[in-house]
Design an enzyme around this catalytic site. Structure first.
Site, PDB file in Angstrom:
ATOM      1  N   GLU A 426      -1.887 -17.490  14.617  1.00 51.86           N
ATOM      2  CA  GLU A 426      -0.622 -16.871  14.402  1.00 51.86           C
ATOM      3  C   GLU A 426       0.715 -17.167  14.922  1.00 51.86           C
ATOM      4  O   GLU A 426       1.484 -16.286  15.288  1.00 51.86           O
ATOM      5  CB  GLU A 426      -0.830 -15.504  14.837  1.00 51.86           C
ATOM      6  N   ASN A 427       0.974 -18.411  15.121  1.00 53.01           N
ATOM      7  CA  ASN A 427       2.267 -18.865  15.917  1.00 53.01           C
ATOM      8  C   ASN A 427       3.303 -18.085  15.316  1.00 53.01           C
ATOM      9  O   ASN A 427       3.545 -18.035  14.144  1.00 53.01           O
ATOM     10  CB  ASN A 427       2.400 -20.372  15.496  1.00 53.01           C
ATOM     11  N   GLU A 459      -3.649 -12.641  10.391  1.00 48.47           N
ATOM     12  CA  GLU A 459      -2.548 -13.488  11.187  1.00 48.47           C
ATOM     13  C   GLU A 459      -1.182 -12.812  11.077  1.00 48.47           C
ATOM     14  O   GLU A 459      -0.340 -12.927  11.981  1.00 48.47           O
ATOM     15  CB  GLU A 459      -2.462 -14.714  10.455  1.00 48.47           C
ATOM     16  N   GLU A 481      -7.172  -9.788  19.297  1.00 44.83           N
ATOM     17  CA  GLU A 481      -8.157 -10.255  18.110  1.00 44.83           C
ATOM     18  C   GLU A 481      -8.905  -8.914  17.643  1.00 44.83           C
ATOM     19  O   GLU A 481      -9.216  -8.879  16.336  1.00 44.83           O
ATOM     20  CB  GLU A 481      -9.223 -11.063  18.401  1.00 44.83           C
TER      21      GLU A 481
END
Length: 1021
Positions: A426-427, A459, A481
């Protein structure tokens, strides 16, 4: 981060253990408590004594008396050696050789000797206690203290000034100015980073992270300084002659170089074949959880948030991407180009990302969403990325509205990386994906589309949960998460209802219950310190149990209150770091309930496991009791202290025969004590607790099972499909626990002959096939045949009625894929003949004949059982540019019954030339499902453990999956001993993993189940 799921929706990775503590000698500090896996090396330690005790590096091989053995055990736990023993404690003579008796000294000699010793000791004591006097040549020493710290030795031989795995809080980064230059020919990179830091407390040292790099120059406030490095902790430090003052800012500048990583973390190279078969390379990053320190020196912990200005040098033909939009490109005198990106939002280091790739090989399409430019990149054809763009833009719009907080960046890139271990990452602003989780081709099935939509939804949810608001430390990873997993299902059910993701979420919760029932499980929020422990947090508990308890909380609060509560949470802690209590406080303030949210949810997040609720009915009185649902008990391995003596605050829901299908029928009671009593109306025939399985607990009905079974036999529609699947899952779990006999399981399954809904059918298939595979590995041929007949008697007609053409719904596709996969695996003639006919037609058409995507694996698996078919599929794999097809081909190749072929496949995947190394876990998993290869797979893992752990780091979910796949179906004492001995022999290279403990626990449970149920299987199958 999305842990990768295969086509069979394998459960997310597993678990972790904590090391036991010990009490130290007075001169030993608690360093062991900080470093259970990375002890200080014996050669890397200096002890600063408060007396004239001597130190050596190494102990020698002297015998120890009992008192010294105790001392030595503590020293070993610290990873250090002390010397307080003479080197001549043991003579060179054998202990079995008679020694000549020693003559006794005279009385005069003894008196003189004692006198001399007393004088020497007295002089030493006087000198030692004289102020500022010592035996050192300087003649002066510092004030004596009661206890001195033990410092590790840096690579230069100097003392390293820090003694913990976690960084000190006295220095905090506020901004990074990073210039990085990858060389895609030499596979190296150079970098310069200028870190602006603020001082929170006066200090004379700066400690940060760096790993696998050479620092060539270090400047602090424009003055060159010496860098100290302690490699076991991946830390570097500078020591300054004067204290840095609280509130002041300073700049640390470091120049360095390193090799591009050959594993899947840090800054690594990812190779692929272009459409002409030419080998190409792109470089990408994967920093979660601890990989940023491999790309640039940094404060690599989630709570050290900062802004980043990133500049990348590249050749003309390449393109670079990073988190933020590109600000400018400058041509340099040496012919290179430098891309500079906009200053970033405040974020943690694990969210930083950059990519450099051949511009001509990269396909891009874009679309604007309320001022955010959404782009999808891949080294594949444009038609494969259209679905991702359409899905991503719709989901981004949903999240903007749901959270009432607009996505804060100007752009959002979704990039498919050819070599990528996770499902996605998930940058912030630059989300990276495995190709199978982003690309959708014309050949892809509805299930492939469901997977891609699910991962994108996960994401995108992280852009708020994880990026905007981040957990303080990895112990609360579930705040990232668990929320992202919960939101991926919530968003898809709302935006893409045709994908029927609810059945997938139900199955996910069942698998989470199965994992959390083990003693090797851990609390949702648990203590972690070492890199391996951090890596093992990316498992079923953090993802699936986290999502499950959020669903349960949502069902209690109501959709509106839950949504308002999490919006308040995001607004309150924007750009900050949080813990459990921050979330519960936000929800409590908005919901204004009669009970304390924190008190309730702590029982679900701070203790491992979940409750078993037992129901005893006597007329209109129903007595309820709760206890820990634990498949095996080992009190010596608790990973957290019990909360409220293993009691849970359970939002207990139930329906009865008068009203059982709609939410309005549901009744709720908060069950917080060991026992409680309910009063129900006269005439109620049966009760079903845990409505639609929205609660994370299992219910045992004792005599009430008979009433529920009778109700289903009479009319199965009296319960929702979710409730019917819930009963099936529960009764198998209770059978495993020993609460019900397998005969009762068979009684319940009799109703399945009338079942048509995918959810209960899929759960029954999953449970029965698990038992079949256990029996198959046991090679009890009679029981194998009986179990196969039992399954085919219940599902055979349904298997034969499946069509082999396109056009079914997503839920029917999933059911069809499972039914036909099992039918062909069991060699049911109708299935194998149809599959072979379709495979032969496909091969004759030069592989152009279209096969329904959900049937590819089944058809290819049948085709792979012949030598020509296997070879044809291997050739197709090497040429295919559709990644969902390639993965199904690999699974088919791994289903071969020929040992030579499956051994070659594992070796090829480990080498990474003909088969991508990232696919090794799914190859091993597929091989282990069939009898011919499962022992070869286990031997392969043992023999290649060192190389495997170089490719897949200790604790990683890929390694967890390999361990689980190869051991989870053993059920003999011989295999139990073999697995135990193997992991014990690894010592620091894997013996400490929770997945290793889970492996032995699963074998014991399999043994126990086989011993308890073999006779029943003989009698009733």
């Amino acid at each position: 981060m999305e842990s990768f799921q295969n086509d069979d929706r394998a459960s997310l990775p597993r678990n972790m253990i904590e090391n036991s503590m010990f009490e130290e000698e007075p001169d030993v500090v608690d360093l062991a408590k900080e470093t259970p896996v990375y002890p200080l090396d014996p050669e890397d330690v200096t002890y600063e004594p408060r007396s004239s005790r001597l130190l050596v590096r190494g102990l020698g091989e002297n015998d120890l008396d009992e008192e010294e053995e105790d001392y030595e055990s503590s020293a070993r736990l610290l990873g250090m050696s002390f010397m307080n023993r003479s080197s001549n404690r043991r003579t060179s003579a054998s202990p079995y050789t008679r020694q000549e008796p020693c003559s006794m000294p005279s009385a005069r000699t003894l008196v003189v000797g004692v006198f001399v010793l007393v004088v020497i000791a007295s002089v030493a004591m006087v000198i030692y206690f004289l102020p500022k006097c010592t035996f050192t040549k300087e003649g002066c020493h510092r004030e004596n203290t009661t206890m001195e710290l033990i410092y590790p030795i840096s690579t230069s031989g100097e003392l390293f000034p820090w003694t913990h795995l976690r960084l000190p809080l006295s220095v905090r980064p506020v901004h990074y100015d990073l210039l990085i230059h990858p060389n895609l020919t030499t596979m190296t990179f150079q970098g310069t980073v200028a870190i602006t830091v603020e001082i929170a407390e006066d200090t004379s040292k700066v400690v940060l992270h760096a790993s696998d790099m050479k620092i060539t120059k270090a400047m602090f406030q424009d003055k060159e300084v010496n860098i100290l490095e302690y490699k076991p902790w991946q830390q570097i430090a500078i020591k300054l002659p004067e204290d840095l003052k609280k509130g002041k800012s300073y700049v640390l500048t470091l120049e360095y170089n390193a090799n591009l990583s050959t594993s899947y973390d840090g800054f690594y190279n990812s190779s692929y074949n272009d459409k002409n078969g030419v080998r190409r390379v792109l470089v990408a990053t994967q920093f979660e959880p601890l990989g940023a320190r491999k790309a640039f020196p940094c404060f690599d912990e989630p709570a050290f948030k900062a802004t980043f200005l990133i500049k990348i040098k590249r050749d003309l033909e390449y393109i670079s991407l990073s988190n933020m939009p590109k600000n400018k490109t400058t041509e340099l005198p040496d012919g290179l180009f430098q891309d500079e990106f906009e200053n970033s939002v405040t974020m943690s280091t694990y969210l930083v990302a950059f990519i450099v790739a051949d511009e001509k090989q990269l396909t891009r399409i874009s679309k604007d969403v309320n001022g955010t430019l959404v782009s999808v990149y891949a080294v594949r054809e444009e038609d494969q990325i259209k679905y991702a763009l359409e899905t991503g833009t719709q989901l981004l719009q949903f999240y903007n509205n749901f959270f009432h907080i607009k996505y804060p960046l100007k752009k959002l890139d979704l990039v498919a990386i050819p070599d990528f271990l996770a499902g996605a990452m998930e940058n912030w602003g630059l989300i990276t994906f495995r190709e199978t989780t982003l690309l959708v081709a014309n050949e892809s099935s509805i299930l492939d589309r469901q997977l891609v939509a699910s991962v994108i939804a996960h994401e995108l949810a992280h852009q708020w949960f994880g990026n905007l608001v981040t957990m303080k430390w990895w112990n609360d990873l579930w705040l990232n998460e668990g929320f992202a997993t919960y939101m991926q299902y919530t968003s898809i059910m709302e935006v893409f209802p045709e994908l029927r993701i609810g059945d997938e979420f139900l199955s996910t919760r069942f698998r989470a219950l199965g994992s959390d029932a083990l003693n090797s499980s851990h609390p949702v929020s648990t203590t972690v310190a070492t890199p391996e422990q951090v890596a093992e947090m990316f498992d079923s508990v953090s993802y699936e149990k986290g999502a499950s308890v959020l669903l349960m909380l949502n069902s209690v609060l109501s959709e509106e209150k839950f949504q308002n509560g999490i919006t308040a949470y995001l607004n309150t802690y924007k750009s900050k770091n949080t813990g459990n209590d921050d979330l519960w406080n936000s929800l409590s303030q908005v919901a204004k309930l009669s009970f304390n949210v924190s008190d309730m949810m702590d029982t679900w997040t701070l203790q491992k496991g979940f409750p078993l609720v037992t129901v005893k009915r006597n007329g209109t009185r129903v007595k309820l009791s709760q206890e820990h649902f634990l498949l095996s008990v080992d009190s010596g391995n608790s990973t957290a202290k019990p909360v409220s003596s293993n009691l849970w605050h359970i939002p207990l829901t139930y329906v009865n025969d008068s009203c059982s299908l709609g939410p309005e029928c549901r009744q709720v009671v908060l069950f917080t004590t060991k026992t409680m009593t309910l009063d129900i109306p006269e005439g109620v025939k049966w009760l079903k607790f845990n409505f639609r399985n929205e609660g994370f607990y299992i219910v045992h009905y004792e005599e009430g099972w008979r009433d529920l079974i009778d109700a289903l036999r009479s009319n199965l529609t009296v319960l929702t499909p979710e409730d019917r699947a819930c009963l099936i899952n529960s009764i198998f779990a209770l059978s495993r626990l020993g609460k019900v006999s397998f005969r009762q399981v068979i009684n319940l399954l009799d109703y399945l002959k009338n079942e048509t809904e995918p959810a209960p059918l899929m759960e029954a298939l999953f449970q029965l096939d698990h038992i079949y595979r256990l029996l198959e590995k046991k090679q009890d041929l009679t029981l194998i045949a009986r179990m196969k007949d039992f399954i085919l008697n219940h599902f055979g007609k349904l298997m034969d009625s499946q069509v082999w053409e396109e056009g079914v719904s997503v839920s029917q596709e999933k059911l069809r894929s499972s039914l036909l996969g099992l039918a062909c695996n069991y060699n049911r003639k109708n299935c194998t003949e149809n599959a072979k006919r379709i495979f032969d037609k496909w091969a004759a058409s030069n592989r152009t004949e279209r096969i329904p995507g959900d049937l590819l694996k089944t058809v290819f698996s049948v085709g792979a059982q012949t030598e020509p078919g296997w070879s044809s599929l291997l050739e197709t794999y090497s040429r295919s540019r559709v990644d969902s097809e390639k993965r199904k081909i690999l699974q088919a190749l791994a289903s071969s019954q020929t040992v030579r072929q499956i051994v070659w496949l594992m070796k090829a995947a480990l080498e990474g030339n003909d088969v991508q190394t990232q696919e090794l876990p799914v190859i091993i998993d597929t091989i282990c499902k069939n009898f011919p290869g499962h022992l070869y797979a286990w031997d392969f893992v043992k023999e290649n453990w060192e190389e495997i752990t170089q490719k897949f780091p200790l604790g990683s979910f890929a390694l967890q999956r390999i361990i689980t796949s190869t051991t989870s179906q053993f059920s003999s004492k011989v295999h139990l001993l073999e697995v135990q001995n193997f992991f014990v022999s690894l010592k620091g290279k894997g013996s400490q993993l929770r997945s290793a403990q889970e492996a032995t626990e699963m074998i014991r449970l399999n043994l126990q189940w086989m011993d308890n149920n073999r006779e029943t299987l003989w009698l009733w199958l």
